[in-house]
Every structure is written in structure tokens, then in C-alpha cells.
Design an enzyme around this catalytic site. Structure first.
Site, short mmCIF file in Angstrom:
data_model
loop_
_atom_site.label_atom_id
_atom_site.label_comp_id
_atom_site.label_asym_id
_atom_site.label_seq_id
_atom_site.Cartn_x
_atom_site.Cartn_y
_atom_site.Cartn_z
N HIS A 48 9.21 7.05 35.68
CA HIS A 48 8.74 8.34 35.47
C HIS A 48 9.19 9.76 34.62
CE1 HIS A 48 8.56 6.94 40.11
NE2 HIS A 48 6.93 7.10 39.57
N ASN A 49 8.44 9.82 33.33
CA ASN A 49 8.38 10.25 32.18
C ASN A 49 7.67 10.83 31.99
OD1 ASN A 49 7.71 8.37 30.67
ND2 ASN A 49 9.76 7.09 30.68
N SER A 50 7.01 11.66 31.01
CA SER A 50 6.01 11.38 29.88
C SER A 50 5.09 10.93 29.76
CB SER A 50 6.70 12.83 28.86
OG SER A 50 7.45 12.56 27.86
N HIS A 104 1.78 16.03 37.99
CA HIS A 104 1.84 15.28 38.58
C HIS A 104 3.30 14.81 39.39
CE1 HIS A 104 1.56 11.71 37.23
NE2 HIS A 104 1.69 11.02 38.04
N ASP A 105 3.80 14.54 37.87
CA ASP A 105 5.10 13.71 38.06
C ASP A 105 6.04 14.70 37.61
OD1 ASP A 105 5.63 11.86 40.25
OD2 ASP A 105 4.43 10.56 38.80
N ASP A 147 -3.25 6.99 39.21
CA ASP A 147 -1.09 6.95 39.27
C ASP A 147 -0.47 6.03 38.83
OD1 ASP A 147 1.62 8.00 39.99
OD2 ASP A 147 1.15 8.32 41.62
#
Length: 533
Positions: free
Chosen positions: A242-244, A282-283, A414
Site C-alpha cells: 500500500h504505497n504510491s 484511495h489509499d 483496486d
């Protein structure tokens, strides 16, 4: 006294739910099984009592029809009750069950069919159980009328004056890679490497300008670049998944979907802008731990959001907090107030839709409302061929239907990892597993409940986790999505990758290290480029 008893009977019948006045069929079954009438006396229904009960039901229905407030579900129940009036007992009982189902508050809650549950596999049980644990409902966003256009404030500056040619500042290698950004086999990991872990700014500028988001929002490219820089800075580079780079990957998938003809006909430019912004953010600020972990550890975010949609609520809130606090990066500052409200509602709705506890709810709604029979696209309508039929004849038109499409779009973007070319699919599987392993390690270290105990870095089977995820979450959703947007390359890779994981499981290759070694030596013959865009 007799009249008083009759009044009591009528009142009692009137209080009963529609279709459940007196259950004659139960008594009949009792009689047929024993040869004797074993009905309790109060089940006996002479004609006068039956008529009174029917009269009471009609009175209740009349009151229901005259209520000042009415929802679609009350209309449906009223129609069912009306149908029961002249139906036999068997039909009445069936319709009673229908009404019972309709009375629940969560018509689309995520319940797996029992015949599909294979909990003999503990890895699948852990993963799917953790992902789809039920959570509360979020408020549905609204959408402006299709007749309304995005209203942009008159600007004191011309867009052309403040425009910055971003592409002149990138290397030839990056530019060459970005030229492939609308192909499904786009290599986001290569972009991560070339940009020194800043893929979101580069891909974001490339795709947002392609869709002319700056013009739609009434801001210049300099503001867009400043906004992307701040947003990417709030993704945690230390997270393995969950990174860029994940955000860039979701953005790229979203852009691909927006390029499809059916989506183009359905969404306007403001919708496109909302989809792309939601994908980018979104994250944001994801801690690399699940919402369940935050709740179990009494994290400040869990306390703030009352253990409800913790991460998704945080992502949405932080998006607008960061964007609006500084005029230099406020991409919404050019919008009129009403248009901004619509944009905000749509972005929040899409970010909240990425919560996996709502997966089956969103999928079920999309299938039941938006995925119209394919024969409509193939068969002539009123003597016209499909190409001559207006898009409105075969497309969702209501605001809620369009919202369902946008939720489905970002959901598929996603979790598109298993539908990418094999090398990327395996890399994503490696990254998400490592993040789950880290969470399990921390839970054990801090004596917290272990959300996914089978995700232990020593013993976990990566192929099993991927097979379970694809069986329960991916396969049906992408088959459904492909039938709506027509993007066969997704399904090709999805099926090939699924077989790859199956083969590894049969060989007993389960660890990340073993899989990585195999990837460097041999690969199935999967084409590097699908040629579709």
C-alpha cells in the site's frame, strides 16, 4: 361480548404482517399427515373470520398506500401484498418468505452461498474472512443531473499562461514508458524504479492531462503537479504494497477503463475527473495494516471513526483536508460551490467503495441493475442494428446506476493485480503477502488478536492464498466487468495466472523465495504485450 371478541380478532389480524393473517396451509399439512384434523381451535377459520381478516388486511394496505412517505421497498411490498389477495395458500406462503427477505435492512449484504464455501483450506479461510467481514453501510453519494454541466469559476488567470509543460522535465526513458500508459501491460514497477519511487506524480501528470482534468476542474497544471506531489508524499514508501506504486497502478487501470467505449458513453468529463482523483487518493496514508488491526490495537483512527470503515474514511477525509488547506495545491478552487459538492460526494463514494467488506454488496447491485442482458447489445432494437441504437437504450441512465458503475470501476482497478501479466501479478502477490506477514508478526509481538494466523512467513502458501482470492473475489467480478466494458485481455491474463498458481500448488512450491527463483528461470509463454489499449 361476541362483538368485542370479533373486534379483538380483527385488531389482531390487522397487526400481523402482510400475508400472514392465518396460516391455513400449516393446518392442512397436519391433517394430511395424520388423517385427522389436528388443527388447534384458534387455527380454524370460518368464512366470516376469513373475510374479517381479509378486510383488516385491505385496511392496513390502504393505510400503507396513504402514508406521506414512501420508499421503493414499500412499493414492492405493497404490490406483493396485493398479489396475495387472490392467491392460494401455497403462493401466499412463498410471498410471505419474499416479504421476510425484503424486510431486512441489508438486501445486498456479503453472504457467500454455503455450497461455495471451502473452509477446508485455512489460508483461504483466513484471507477471505478477514477481507469480507461485515461492516456498516456508508451513505450513498448523489450525482448531479445528466443535464447539468460542470460549473467552473471564471479565473483571474488564463490556463495557458500558468501552464507548465511537465513532459519536458522527464527523462527520455520515463517519457517512452509513459507513452505506454494506456496499455494493460504497462510496467508500473519499471516506472517506480526510473522515478526513484515517485511513480504517482509522473503517471498522474501524464494521465490527468490526457483526460484534461485541469481544464475540467478549472486549475492549471502547476496546481495539479503540486497536488500530486503532496498526495504522493503522504503515501508510505516503507509499505511493501500500500504505497504510491499501488496508487499509480490503480490510476492506470482506472484510465484504461475510462477509455472503453461503453464507459465513455456513460460518464462525462467531471465523472472522469472524479474517478481519476479517487484512484490516486484511495489509499493515501495507509499504515500497511488492516482496519481490523487498527481496531484491535485501539488506534487513534479506529477511535475517531468508531471502528467503522476506518481506513477508507481516513483516506477520503485526508484527501480533502490536504487538498483544500493550501490554495497552491487546491485543484478544486476553480469549481462553483454546487459543483464542488457533487465532486466531493462522488470521490468519497468511490473511495468508500474500495472497502472489501462491501465487496459482495457492490457486486450484487451491479449485476442486478447495470449488467443488462447481453442480447440487448446484439439483437436489433425496433428494427435498428446495435450500432444504430442510441447509447441510452442500452446504458444505465439513473444517477444511482451510474454510481454503481463508478464503484465497480474503482473496485476492479483496486484489485486488478491477478489480471495483469504474470511477472507483475507475481510481484504484487509477493508484496501483499509481505505486508500481511508484517502485520501478523506485529500482532504476535504485541499480543493482539491475529487477524490472519495462516499468513505466517514461515508456513504460508502463496499459491493457495492467490487461488482463494481469485476464486472468491476476482474471477466472478472480472467476468462481470468484462461483460460490461469488453476488455478480454484482463480475462486472458486472469485465467493464465490462475493456472500458474494451480501448477505451483501441485508442485508444492509455496514460499515467496521459491516462487521468485522460479520466475528467474522459467515462465509460461504469456505474451509481453496484449496489443490492446
Amino acid at each position: 361480548m361476541q362483538q368485542k371478541r370479533m373486534d379483538q380478532r380483527v385488531a389482531t389480524a390487522g397487526k400481523r404482517r402482510c400475508g400472514d393473517a392465518i396460516n391455513v396451509s400449516t393446518a392442512r399439512r397436519s391433517f394430511s399427515c395424520t388423517g385427522q384434523d389436528q388443527r388447534p381451535r384458534h387455527h380454524y377459520r370460518p368464512q366470516t373470520q376469513h373475510s374479517s381478516a381479509q378486510s383488516a388486511r385491505r385496511q392496513s394496505l390502504a393505510k400503507l398506500h396513504n402514508l406521506p412517505l414512501e420508499a421503493p421497498i414499500t412499493k414492492v411490498i405493497s404490490l406483493i401484498c396485493t398479489a396475495q389477495e387472490n392467491s392460494n395458500d401455497q403462493v401466499v406462503q412463498i410471498l410471505d418468505k419474499v416479504v421476510d427477505i425484503l424486510r431486512v435492512t441489508e438486501l445486498y449484504s456479503s453472504h457467500l452461498k454455503t455450497e461455495n464455501i471451502k473452509y477446508d483450506d485455512p489460508v483461504t479461510s483466513d484471507l477471505i474472512g478477514a477481507l469480507i467481514t461485515q461492516g456498516p453501510v456508508h451513505v450513498t453519494s448523489t450525482r448531479r443531473s445528466s443535464n447539468d454541466s460542470a460549473t467552473v469559476k471564471s479565473q483571474p488567470y488564463g490556463l495557458g499562461i500558468a501552464k507548465m509543460n511537465f513532459m519536458t522535465s522527464v527523462t527520455p526513458q520515463i517519457k517512452e514508458l509513459l507513452d505506454m500508459s494506456l496499455y494493460w501491460d504497462f510496467n508500473v514497477f519499471k516506472l517506480e524504479e526510473l522515478t526513484m519511487k515517485r511513480p504517482l506524480v509522473h503517471l498522474g501528470m501524464n494521465l490527468l492531462t490526457h483526460f484534461e482534468v485541469h481544464k475540467t476542474l478549472g486549475c492549471d497544471e502547476r496546481t495539479l503537479h503540486a497536488w500530486l506531489t503532496v498526495i504522493e508524499g503522504h503515501y508510505h514508501a516503507k509499505n511493501t504494497y500500500h504505497n504510491s506504486t499501488h496508487a499509480a497502478d490503480v490510476l492506470q487501470a482506472t484510465a484504461m477503463f475510462l477509455e472503453k467505449d461503453r464507459i465513455k458513453r456513460l460518464l462525462d468529463q467531471l465523472d472522469e475527473a472524479c474517478c481519476l482523483i479517487a484512484a490516486i487518493t484511495h489509499d493515501i496514508d495507509h499504515p500497511g495494516k488492516s482496519s481490523a488491526f487498527l481496531c484491535n490495537s485501539q488506534n487513534d483512527l479506529a477511535i475517531l471513526y468508531n471502528d467503522i470503515s476506518v481506513l477508507e474514511s481516513h483516506h477520503a477525509a485526508l484527501t480533502f483536508k490536504l487538498t483544500t488547506k493550501d490554495e497552491r495545491l487546491n485543484i478544486f478552487k476553480g469549481l462553483e460551490k454546487d459543483t464542488y459538492k457533487v465532486v466531493r460526494q462522488n470521490i468519497i463514494d468511490m473511495i468508500l467503495a474500495t472497502e472489501m467488506t462491501k465487496h459482495f454488496e457492490h457486486l450484487a447491485k451491479f449485476v442486478s441493475v447495470c449488467n443488462k442482458p447481453s442480447t440487448l447489445d446484439e439483437a436489433p432494437v425496433d428494427g435498428l442494428t446495435p450500432s444504430e441504437v442510441s447509447p441510452e437504450a442500452i446504458m444505465p441512465t439513473s444517477a444511482e446506476e451510474i454510481n454503481l458503475v463508478k464503484r465497480m470501476l474503482i473496485k476492479c482497478a483496486d484489485v486488478s493485480n491477478p489480471t495483469r501479466p504474470l511477472k507483475m501479478c507475481v510481484e504484487w502477490a509477493k508484496r501483499i503477502a509481505e505486508e500481511y506477514f508484517n502485520q501478523t508478526d506485529e500482532e504476535k509481538l504485541n499480543h493482539l488478536p491475529v487477524v490472519m494466523p495462516m499468513f505466517d512467513r514461515v508456513s504460508c502458501s502463496i499459491p493457495k492464498s492467490q487461488i482463494g482470492f481469485m476464486d472468491y473475489i476476482i474471477n466472478d467480478m472480472f467476468e462481470t466487468w468484462d461483460s460490461f466494458i469488453d476488455m478480454p485481455e484482463m480475462l486472458y491474463y486472469m485465467r493464465s495466472n490462475y493456472q500458474y498458481w494451480k501448477d505451483l500448488e501441485e508442485k508444492g512450491t509455496i514460499s515467496i523465495n521459491d516462487i521468485c527463483k522460479m520466475m528467474t528461470t522459467t515462465l509460461p509463454k504469456i505474451p509481453e504485450s496484449s496489443g490492446n489499449h
